[in-house]
Write an enzyme that holds these catalytic residues in place. Structure first.
Site, short mmCIF file in Angstrom:
data_model
loop_
_atom_site.label_atom_id
_atom_site.label_comp_id
_atom_site.label_asym_id
_atom_site.label_seq_id
_atom_site.Cartn_x
_atom_site.Cartn_y
_atom_site.Cartn_z
N ASP A 112 0.90 -1.17 0.07
CA ASP A 112 0.16 -0.01 0.11
C ASP A 112 0.86 1.23 0.04
O ASP A 112 1.87 1.33 -0.73
CB ASP A 112 -0.89 0.15 1.27
CG ASP A 112 -1.99 1.16 1.28
OD1 ASP A 112 -2.93 0.89 0.58
OD2 ASP A 112 -1.57 1.91 1.96
N HIS A 310 -7.37 -6.11 -1.50
CA HIS A 310 -6.15 -5.29 -1.38
C HIS A 310 -5.18 -5.61 -0.22
O HIS A 310 -4.00 -5.37 -0.23
CB HIS A 310 -6.83 -3.91 -0.80
CG HIS A 310 -5.68 -2.80 -0.60
ND1 HIS A 310 -4.83 -2.24 -1.75
CD2 HIS A 310 -5.29 -2.21 0.49
CE1 HIS A 310 -3.87 -1.58 -1.13
NE2 HIS A 310 -4.32 -1.36 0.22
#
Length: 341
Positions: A112, A310
């Protein structure tokens, strides 16, 4: 100089917590194993704990695995100035951690925002970071578009979440009255087994007068996140607040200015990318992945995990561990010049 800290509850006995000096104050880290150094950098809104499945796997494979709390998170220092969270500061922190641990070089891996931090760290400090692994967020070099202008166009009649995060105090006012519930909704919204259907999701866009949490749906935790895991994350942010974490978003234009000399620059060290098929970071940035022959000429392997969201190293920990350890073991010996006999 480093100092031991009180260990937290962890699922393995030989993990070490430590504080080391860095330009912004102190960086808290957790380490396991001995051997060549692998530095793990988390994203938003997480902590070192997001690497809990990777630390023992990397250590068992013969490496020194070190996961940090990025400045502004967990037990690391939290400078008060927004500009203290610019990309250059994170790069300096990472180099300082390597040297504080008595090493001259390391491989860096990020997820991320940690992926962007890892990429820029490798770009700016190739003398220290000999290889880079990127999880979820592809490498995209600095370009000619001011980020906040680009994000404003993306939002259209609504507000893109990065734009929503720009004003200090605004997102905090939404999150901090019930940190645990907000985190649960955010994690669920980007997890493969709890995210909205692709055609129904406007997760990253905030209607006028609304909050980002208005896009959250349901109360079901994703399968990778236990109540105890959520307690760990919520406990850290209840103590620290979210301002340090959100300040990373508030520096996107400052980063763009700071990195002007590296406009379009490739990362030449050996690299790895792992993305999730259902992750917006993968689908929205497909052009960045397609550009890897130019932007990551040292790319060794690239993987898209089917039906994965994610939070890739937590959603699919076994698969990520296999790919990550395999890549580390395949790195040429010269990438470990200060660690191998």
């Amino acid at each position: 100089m480093s100092q031991p800290t009180r260990p937290s509850s962890v699922p393995w006995p030989d993990v070490k917590h430590r504080l080391v000096d860095a330009p912004g104050g102190r960086i808290h880290l957790v380490e396991q194993g001995t051997g060549p150094l692998v530095l793990l950098v988390h994203g938003f809104p997480e902590s070192w704990y997001s690497w809990r499945h990777q630390l023992p796997a990397i250590a068992e494979a013969g490496f020194r695995a070190v996961a940090i709390d990025v400045r502004g998170y967990g037990r690391s220092s939290k400078p008060s100035e927004v500009e203290a969270y610019r990309m250059l500061a994170h790069v300096a922190d990472n180099a300082a951690v390597v040297h504080a641990l008595g090493e001259e070089s390391a491989v860096i891996v990020g997820h991320d925002w940690g992926s962007a931090i890892a990429a820029n760290t490798a770009l700016l400090r190739p003398d220290v970071f000999t290889a880079v692994g990127l999880l979820s967020v592809p490498y995209s070099p600095r370009n000619g578009y001011r980020p906040t202008d680009a994000f404003a166009r993306i939002g259209g009649d609504e507000e893109f979440y990065v734009s929503y995060f720009q004003t200090p105090g605004r997102a905090e006012a939404e999150i901090e009255p019930d940190v645990r519930a907000w985190l649960a909704g955010f994690y669920a919204g980007l997890s493969a087994d709890t995210m909205p259907a692709a055609g129904e999701s406007r997760f990253f866009f905030v209607p006028k007068g609304a909050k980002l949490a208005d896009r959250f749906t349901g109360d079901t935790l994703p399968s990778w996140l236990t109540e105890a895991d959520l307690d760990v994350y919520a406990g850290e942010f209840e103590r620290t607040g979210l301002t340090g974490a959100l300040n990373r978003y508030r520096n996107v234009d400052r980063d763009w200015e700071d990195l002007a000399a590296w406009d379009g620059a490739p990362i030449t060290q050996p690299s790895l990318f792992i993305g999730g098929e259902l992750d917006a970071s993968t689908t929205w940035m497909a052009d960045a992945i397609n550009a890897y022959p130019v932007t990551l000429p040292g790319l060794i392997s690239s993987h898209i995990l089917e039906k994965c969201g994610h939070w890739i190293q937590q959603e699919r920990s076994d698969e990520v561990n296999r790919l990550l350890v395999g890549w580390l073991q395949a790195l040429p010996a010269q990438e470990w010049p200060h660690a191998l006999p």
